[in-house]
Design a protein around this motif. Structure first.
Motif, PDB file in Angstrom:
ATOM      1  N   UNK A   1      12.001  -8.786  -1.926  1.00  0.00           N
ATOM      2  CA  UNK A   1      11.849  -7.513  -1.205  1.00  0.00           C
ATOM      3  C   UNK A   1      12.878  -7.415  -0.087  1.00  0.00           C
ATOM      4  N   UNK A   2      13.448  -6.224   0.076  1.00  0.00           N
ATOM      5  CA  UNK A   2      14.339  -5.977   1.206  1.00  0.00           C
ATOM      6  C   UNK A   2      13.940  -4.663   1.868  1.00  0.00           C
ATOM      7  N   UNK A   3      14.588  -4.358   2.979  1.00  0.00           N
ATOM      8  CA  UNK A   3      14.264  -3.265   3.905  1.00  0.00           C
ATOM      9  C   UNK A   3      13.166  -3.753   4.858  1.00  0.00           C
TER      10      UNK A   3
ATOM     11  N   UNK B   1      11.267  -2.556   7.254  1.00  0.00           N
ATOM     12  CA  UNK B   1       9.970  -1.889   7.437  1.00  0.00           C
ATOM     13  C   UNK B   1       9.049  -2.179   6.247  1.00  0.00           C
ATOM     14  N   UNK B   2       9.628  -2.121   5.057  1.00  0.00           N
ATOM     15  CA  UNK B   2       8.839  -2.424   3.855  1.00  0.00           C
ATOM     16  C   UNK B   2       8.323  -3.858   3.913  1.00  0.00           C
TER      17      UNK B   2
ATOM     18  N   UNK C   1       5.416  -4.131   6.512  1.00  0.00           N
ATOM     19  CA  UNK C   1       4.186  -3.551   5.965  1.00  0.00           C
ATOM     20  C   UNK C   1       3.578  -4.481   4.912  1.00  0.00           C
ATOM     21  N   UNK C   2       4.434  -5.030   4.057  1.00  0.00           N
ATOM     22  CA  UNK C   2       3.944  -5.938   3.019  1.00  0.00           C
ATOM     23  C   UNK C   2       3.278  -7.165   3.654  1.00  0.00           C
TER      24      UNK C   2
ATOM     25  N   UNK D   1      -0.012  -6.520   5.157  1.00  0.00           N
ATOM     26  CA  UNK D   1      -1.050  -6.196   4.170  1.00  0.00           C
ATOM     27  C   UNK D   1      -1.424  -7.402   3.311  1.00  0.00           C
TER      28      UNK D   1
ATOM     29  N   UNK E   1      -0.789  -3.074  11.982  1.00  0.00           N
ATOM     30  CA  UNK E   1      -0.627  -2.039  10.947  1.00  0.00           C
ATOM     31  C   UNK E   1      -2.033  -1.538  10.624  1.00  0.00           C
TER      32      UNK E   1
ATOM     33  N   UNK F   1       3.923   5.100  10.510  1.00  0.00           N
ATOM     34  CA  UNK F   1       4.950   5.452   9.508  1.00  0.00           C
ATOM     35  C   UNK F   1       5.914   6.492  10.071  1.00  0.00           C
TER      36      UNK F   1
END
Lengths: 229, 229
Positions: free
Chosen positions: A64-66, A68-69, A72-73, A76, A86, A97
């Motif tokens: 996974x990249x980015x 913010x993503x 969030x991941x 969660x 979050x 968001x």
């Protein structure tokens, strides 16, 4: 499942991921990608993030990249992350968001490009680009008063009137910390007028002790070297 | 609770919100903000979105802006939205966030600024800006091959190998549809080489019939007028 975080501590979104993990007792292996040597553009790293940017993570099968993503991941997927990072509340989450999306096209767009083009491009073997820096500066000087008067308008120590930090505080403060790489008078010209912003940065540092300063130490060292030159 | 959507059908993220609501039987009142007349900068509208941009929504007490944040909120707050739009599976959801974050700094950054500065600025009483258009074009022509060869690399009709559309498909396709405002040969120069992108646009239109074309009708009309000139 093992978590690997690929990044560099002089990259502001990389720091946000590392600080988040440390603050939440998420074990990870830190894999430093040597940005000045161009390791982020190597075929090996592009197997992990084809965009050739840090940060990126591998967690089990997931690449996974980015940033913010990723935040969030992580918030969660790992049990034990406090809700304030979050929130499960849909309205609070929606507003976080909204801050993060705003950040992309405003503060980050201005700050990252300004610091790069006015100051650290030569570290990457590139020339300074005063025209690109001037363009980026417009976004930076528009963004800071919006944080001061809108995102920090409610009473509370953090964005959106919260009393504990969220992933949005972490992401935006790590971005603003990049201004440490500028000459002190330039940094102060940008931040000086915004007392709430300054207080919020301190609140965030204090709330995420000792991890915030520990992960920023590499930045402080590069800053000291640049300012001596 | 009543939902109001403030937008303009020639704004690509406004269309994404409206199409999403229609496709998911979410009742809403559409409030058109007259962008050419500058209504988005009016004090009345800035009470809803202080950034002076569309789209924005009001839902009960909540005022929200930034189209990705709105799409995520609507997908989460309204029961009956099919899971494929914003999957509960954490890995699938993480990848959708990654696409949406990438979109901000790449496709949208390029496409929106290119179309505005090369074509529609005069509609807003501003001059064309060839230099800004040239800068934006770089991002646009880098983004389309990444969609073709990376985000659409897996078999499946939509981004990330999915067989049903997500909010990421909707957001990105609405953005690309903005290229309809360019001369046909300019649009074709950008999109011509990317067969998977073209097929994906068609898949998205077909999956969201008749709402996709109905909401895009205003864009098609402006496009026809501009091309006649």
């Amino acid at each position: 499942m093992e978590l690997k975080v690929y990044g560099h501590r002089v990259s502001q979104p990389s720091r946000a991921i590392m600080i988040f993990c440390k603050a939440n007792n998420i074990e990870f292996e830190e894999v430093t990608i040597d940005l000045p040597k161009g390791q982020h553009k190597s075929p090996e790293f592009k197997e992990i993030n084809p965009m050739g940017q840090v940060p990126a993570i591998i967690h089990g099968e997931l690449k996974l990249f980015e940033s913010h993503a990723i935040l969030i991941y992580l918030a969660s997927a790992f049990t034990g992350v406090a809700d304030h990072w979050y929130p499960t509340d849909l309205v609070k989450r929606a507003k976080i968001h909204s801050v993060l999306d705003w950040h992309h096209s405003n503060l980050r767009h201005g700050s990252a490009a300004y610091v790069f083009n006015s100051r650290i491009a030569p570290v990457f073997g590139l020339p300074l680009n005063p025209q690109a820096a001037a363009e980026a500066e417009k976004f930076l000087i528009c963004s800071l008063p919006i944080i001061e008067s809108f995102w920090l308008q409610d009473s509370g120590l953090f964005l959106l009137g919260a009393n504990q930090p969220s992933i949005a505080d972490l992401s935006l403060v790590c971005e603003i910390m990049q201004l440490e790489l500028l000459d002190e008078n330039v940094r102060d010209r940008f931040l000086g007028p915004y007392k709430k912003v300054q207080q919020w940065i301190e609140n965030t540092k204090n709330a995420i002790k000792p991890h915030f300063d520990e992960v920023h130490d590499a930045l402080y060292q590069v800053s000291a070297t640049l300012r001596k030159k």
